[in-house]
Design a protein around this motif. Structure first.
Motif, short mmCIF file in Angstrom:
data_model
loop_
_atom_site.label_atom_id
_atom_site.label_comp_id
_atom_site.label_asym_id
_atom_site.label_seq_id
_atom_site.Cartn_x
_atom_site.Cartn_y
_atom_site.Cartn_z
N ASP A 261 0.86 -1.18 0.00
CA ASP A 261 0.00 0.00 0.00
C ASP A 261 0.90 1.23 0.00
O ASP A 261 2.07 1.12 -0.31
N ASP A 262 0.38 2.35 0.36
CA ASP A 262 1.14 3.58 0.24
C ASP A 262 1.52 4.19 1.58
O ASP A 262 1.78 5.40 1.66
N LEU A 263 1.54 3.41 2.63
CA LEU A 263 1.97 3.96 3.91
C LEU A 263 3.38 4.51 3.81
O LEU A 263 4.23 3.93 3.14
N ILE A 264 3.59 5.62 4.48
CA ILE A 264 4.90 6.26 4.52
C ILE A 264 5.54 5.93 5.86
O ILE A 264 4.92 6.09 6.91
N ASN A 265 6.77 5.42 5.83
CA ASN A 265 7.48 5.08 7.06
C ASN A 265 8.61 6.08 7.25
O ASN A 265 9.68 5.95 6.67
N SER A 266 8.34 7.10 8.04
CA SER A 266 9.30 8.19 8.23
C SER A 266 9.67 8.33 9.69
O SER A 266 8.79 8.49 10.55
N SER A 267 10.94 8.23 9.99
CA SER A 267 11.44 8.37 11.37
C SER A 267 10.76 7.42 12.34
O SER A 267 10.55 7.75 13.50
N VAL B 26 0.27 12.80 -1.89
CA VAL B 26 1.37 12.73 -0.92
C VAL B 26 1.98 11.33 -0.95
O VAL B 26 1.26 10.33 -0.92
N VAL B 27 3.31 11.28 -1.01
CA VAL B 27 4.02 10.01 -1.05
C VAL B 27 5.25 10.07 -0.15
O VAL B 27 5.66 11.16 0.30
N GLY B 28 5.85 8.93 0.09
CA GLY B 28 7.13 8.86 0.78
C GLY B 28 8.24 8.67 -0.22
O GLY B 28 8.14 7.83 -1.12
N MET B 29 9.31 9.44 -0.07
CA MET B 29 10.47 9.34 -0.95
C MET B 29 11.66 8.85 -0.12
O MET B 29 11.77 9.15 1.07
N PRO B 30 12.57 8.07 -0.72
CA PRO B 30 13.71 7.54 0.04
C PRO B 30 14.52 8.64 0.72
O PRO B 30 14.76 9.70 0.15
N ASP B 31 14.93 8.37 1.96
CA ASP B 31 15.71 9.32 2.73
C ASP B 31 16.68 8.53 3.61
O ASP B 31 16.28 7.62 4.34
N SER C 233 -0.72 18.85 -13.13
CA SER C 233 -1.75 17.83 -12.98
C SER C 233 -1.18 16.64 -12.23
O SER C 233 0.03 16.52 -12.06
N LEU C 234 -2.07 15.75 -11.79
CA LEU C 234 -1.67 14.54 -11.08
C LEU C 234 -2.09 13.31 -11.90
O LEU C 234 -3.13 13.33 -12.56
N PRO C 235 -1.29 12.24 -11.86
CA PRO C 235 -1.70 11.00 -12.53
C PRO C 235 -2.86 10.36 -11.77
O PRO C 235 -2.76 10.14 -10.55
N VAL D 98 -5.56 9.15 -7.03
CA VAL D 98 -4.19 9.53 -7.35
C VAL D 98 -3.32 8.28 -7.43
O VAL D 98 -3.34 7.42 -6.55
N MET D 99 -2.54 8.18 -8.49
CA MET D 99 -1.63 7.05 -8.67
C MET D 99 -0.30 7.39 -7.99
O MET D 99 0.62 7.93 -8.62
#
Length: 550
Positions: free
Chosen positions: A449-455, A479-484, A533-535, A542-543
């Protein structure tokens, strides 16, 4: 009672023997409050339960006898103001004694605790209090400032208990009560209600990828279900001299049910510290000063601590276990941890709905690089496909847990369809993809799924998107999570502006502050991209997969 700790495991045996012979013993009647507090207060009241360091660095010690008396008075106080069994009582506090014994009180009186993160903004609090139908809330001055904005809207909220007596400004129509002065007027003994192990005890809100956060309703048995995973992650609790600490807030399942409650079940003391922000240097000092034996350090904490220059040369650690969960640590961080702490970090896996189900354990030789560990004793796990069939070793699929299981949630609060969607037959699907190797080690691959795992926080994009859409400048958002490298993932928002607004650094900063002030500091987007625009899918969703590739 002797100070010797009970030994639930034959520590001379290996993992396979222990797992094969393990059996759950869940009684029909069971109450968390009696287990973690009354039990010890009766047989060993002077046993140390809590060491608390406040914001002024003053240190306070609480025995189990102290904790039980404070919890009993608090239970009488809540009852006095009309709280009954099954009523929800919110706790909006950080790591402090009131948080701990308020939980005990709520469990003893068969009410339902609703822990809330103290850094939540007013929108996040409003939703959770309204959704749970909380009848009361226990908070401090910081919480009161946020509640003033909307407390009158909450029809179910009858009373607000303030643990900081300095602030007693009136709330209408709710009654604001000085928690400590009122508590002290009540008896120090309380007859706990006879709860069944299946009776509800706590609602912990967890984020999803779409819509609003969901309240995971847990039974009293959930503490017993946590024990094997917690014990394994700390090289088999308990041992004489064990002492637990975590920087994880007690509003989250990681701080509350991976540390505080399991420790008190075993009669182990816990260290707590009042703090506004995690300080890696201070973390090393605290573990040394208070002779912490067992620490739960989330991945982000470990990454920050790695920046401290050779702490092993300056601090005398007495650690015998370090547990970490929330995201994979990676070989480099694991090697650093072993060099600094002179022991292997035990990684574990779980989620709010079904926690501490996989663990490594150095004492049992379970430490395979890039693997989460093996199933904790008593939990049946498998990798399954979309139809519920177990897939072969090495094949990717859903990480799933078979019911019944004592740590498994009762369901999502007032969301029966969401609860139903969590299962494929008798398998609870965690929402994560992974595979099992031939030796039984479980490996995490990715979230499906699209859960964001941040800190260390599992963050749902839906709530952030809703918050941003409330701003007049935002027409559409994804809204998405990007590698950090430090946080695991960082939050990024792709925004289509409303007519009349133009992209600018100033507007981006304004939108970040909007989310930070309305939700929580860990939920604001650190990156904002203004797009035309958004996909979207054919149904208008939202994709996010496409956005993550941007």
């Amino acid at each position: 009672m002797s100070n010797a700790f009970p030994k639930p495991y034959d520590v001379g045996k290996d993992y396979d023997s222990l797992a094969t012979n393990f059996r759950w013993h869940i009684p029909e009647f069971y109450n968390i409050g009696d287990d973690v507090s009354t039990k010890w207060a009766r047989c060993d009241p002077e046993r140390l339960a809590l060491i608390y360091q406040d914001t002024l660095a003053e240190v306070y010690h609480f025995s189990f006898g102290n904790i039980d008396k404070l919890a009993n008075q608090s239970a009488h106080l809540l009852s006095h103001y009309g709280i009954k069994p099954s009523d929800r009582v919110a706790i909006l506090l950080g790591q402090r004694p009131e948080t701990a014994y308020s939980h005990v009180a709520i469990y003893k009186m068969a009410a339902i605790a609703v822990p809330l993160f103290r850094l939540f903004g007013p929108d996040a609090l409003r939703y959770r209090l309204a959704d749970s139908g909380a009848k009361a809330i226990i908070t401090d001055t910081l919480g009161l400032e946020k509640l003033r904005e909307f407390s009158a809207e909450l029809r179910e909220l009858r009373v607000i208990f303030n643990v900081d007596a300095s602030d007693q400004a009136p709330f209408h129509p709710q009654r604001l009560v000085d928690f400590h002065s009122e508590r002290e007027r009540h008896p120090e003994s309380f007859n706990s209600l006879k709860t069944k192990a299946e009776d509800p005890a706590i609602i912990i809100y967890t984020s999803g990828t779409t819509g609003s956060p969901k309240g995971a309703l847990q039974a009293h048995r959930t503490l017993l279900g946590h024990l094997t995973g917690v014990d394994m992650s700390h090289n088999l609790l308990p041992e004489a001299g064990d002492r637990l600490w975590t920087p994880a807030d007690w509003a989250w399942i990681g701080g509350l049910y991976d540390v505080l409650m399991p420790a008190w079940h075993h009669g182990i003391s816990v260290v707590a510290q009042a703090r506004e922000k995690f300080d890696p240097e201070a973390a090393f000092k605290l573990m040394a000063d208070f002779e912490v034996k067992n620490a739960f350090l989330p991945p982000t904490a470990l990454k920050l601590m790695r920046k401290v220059e050779r702490p092993q040369d300056r601090y005398n650690f007495k650690l015998r276990s370090i547990a970490s969960g929330g995201e994979s640590l990676g070989a480099e961080l694991l090697a650093w941890g072993e060099a600094v702490f002179r022991l292997k970090i035990n990684e574990f896996y779980g989620q709010t709905e079904c926690n501490m189900i996989v663990s490594s354990c150095e004492r049992l030789g379970l430490n395979r690089p890039l693997a989460m560990g093996k199933a904790a004793f008593g939990h049946e796990l498998a990798i399954i496909n979309d139809t519920g069939e177990v897939v072969p070793y090495g094949t990717w699929g859903h990480i799933a847990v078979k019911r019944p299981d004592p740590v498994m949630f009762l369901g999502y609060w007032n969301k029966p369809e969401a609860t139903k969607d969590k299962f494929i037959g008798d398998w609870l699907i965690t929402g994560d993809l992974g595979f099992a190797d031939e030796d039984g080690y479980l490996h995490f691959v990715s979230r499906n799924d699209d859960l964001i795992n941040s800190s260390g926080y599992r963050i749902g994009p839906g709530e952030i998107e809703d918050c941003l859409l409330a701003h007049q400048a935002v027409a559409m958002v994804g809204v998405v999570g990007m590698p950090d490298s430090e946080r695991g993932e960082r939050i990024k928002a792709f925004i289509v502006l409303s007519e009349g607004f133009n992209p600018s650094d100033r507007l981006a900063e304004e939108l970040k502050q909007h989310v930070k002030s309305r939700l929580a500091a860990h939920e604001y987007p650190r990156d904002i991209a203004f797009v035309e625009s958004l996909p979207l899918t054919n149904t208008g969703k939202v994709m996010r997969r496409i956005l993550r590739q941007s």
